[in-house]
Design an enzyme around this catalytic site. Structure first.
Site, PDB file in Angstrom:
ATOM      1  N   HIS A  21      62.362  27.242 -29.899  1.00 45.35           N
ATOM      2  CA  HIS A  21      61.172  26.277 -30.669  1.00 45.35           C
ATOM      3  C   HIS A  21      62.442  25.021 -31.352  1.00 45.35           C
ATOM      4  O   HIS A  21      62.291  24.009 -31.259  1.00 45.35           O
ATOM      5  CB  HIS A  21      60.322  26.767 -31.592  1.00 45.35           C
ATOM      6  CG  HIS A  21      59.609  25.825 -32.446  1.00 45.35           C
ATOM      7  ND1 HIS A  21      58.621  25.324 -32.123  1.00 45.35           N
ATOM      8  CD2 HIS A  21      59.807  25.154 -33.647  1.00 45.35           C
ATOM      9  CE1 HIS A  21      58.186  24.171 -32.911  1.00 45.35           C
ATOM     10  NE2 HIS A  21      59.008  24.374 -33.935  1.00 45.35           N
ATOM     11  N   GLU A  22      63.382  25.751 -32.047  1.00 45.16           N
ATOM     12  CA  GLU A  22      64.027  25.035 -33.023  1.00 45.16           C
ATOM     13  C   GLU A  22      65.279  24.344 -32.006  1.00 45.16           C
ATOM     14  O   GLU A  22      65.488  23.162 -32.511  1.00 45.16           O
ATOM     15  CB  GLU A  22      65.087  25.904 -33.834  1.00 45.16           C
ATOM     16  CG  GLU A  22      64.182  26.384 -34.985  1.00 45.16           C
ATOM     17  CD  GLU A  22      63.132  25.353 -35.831  1.00 45.16           C
ATOM     18  OE1 GLU A  22      63.806  24.359 -35.966  1.00 45.16           O
ATOM     19  OE2 GLU A  22      62.078  25.694 -36.135  1.00 45.16           O
ATOM     20  N   HIS A  25      63.783  20.886 -30.862  1.00 39.75           N
ATOM     21  CA  HIS A  25      64.101  19.887 -31.847  1.00 39.75           C
ATOM     22  C   HIS A  25      65.365  19.428 -31.662  1.00 39.75           C
ATOM     23  O   HIS A  25      65.754  18.128 -31.971  1.00 39.75           O
ATOM     24  CB  HIS A  25      63.793  20.556 -33.097  1.00 39.75           C
ATOM     25  CG  HIS A  25      62.394  20.842 -33.582  1.00 39.75           C
ATOM     26  ND1 HIS A  25      61.320  20.157 -33.541  1.00 39.75           N
ATOM     27  CD2 HIS A  25      61.641  22.034 -33.968  1.00 39.75           C
ATOM     28  CE1 HIS A  25      60.311  20.602 -33.835  1.00 39.75           C
ATOM     29  NE2 HIS A  25      60.570  21.772 -34.192  1.00 39.75           N
TER      30      HIS A  25
END
Length: 71
Positions: A21-22, A25
């Site tokens: 997920h990170e 980003h």
């Protein structure tokens, strides 16, 4: 003993999900030209980390998520 192993597998699986997920980003920020100051798995004091270019990568003490600090 089995419960401990299963708990470890769950924690590892959640950690992988947080990382992916990170990472999303991080990669999008880099692609559009936003400076990334930090990429962290966990919160709080740093357990281990290093700096490469303009970004500090770290593994932090409290494993309840992660963050990408953008400038």
């Amino acid at each position: 003993m089995l419960a401990i192993v299963q708990g470890g597998v769950v924690v590892l699986a959640i950690g992988i999900l947080i990382f992916v997920h990170e990472l999303g980003h991080f990669l999008v920020a880099k692609k559009v030209g936003i400076r990334v100051d930090a990429f962290s798995l966990g919160f709080g004091p740093t357990i281990w980390g290093f700096t490469r270019g303009e970004t500090t990568y770290k593994l932090s003490l409290i494993p309840l998520g992660g963050y990408v600090k953008m400038a």
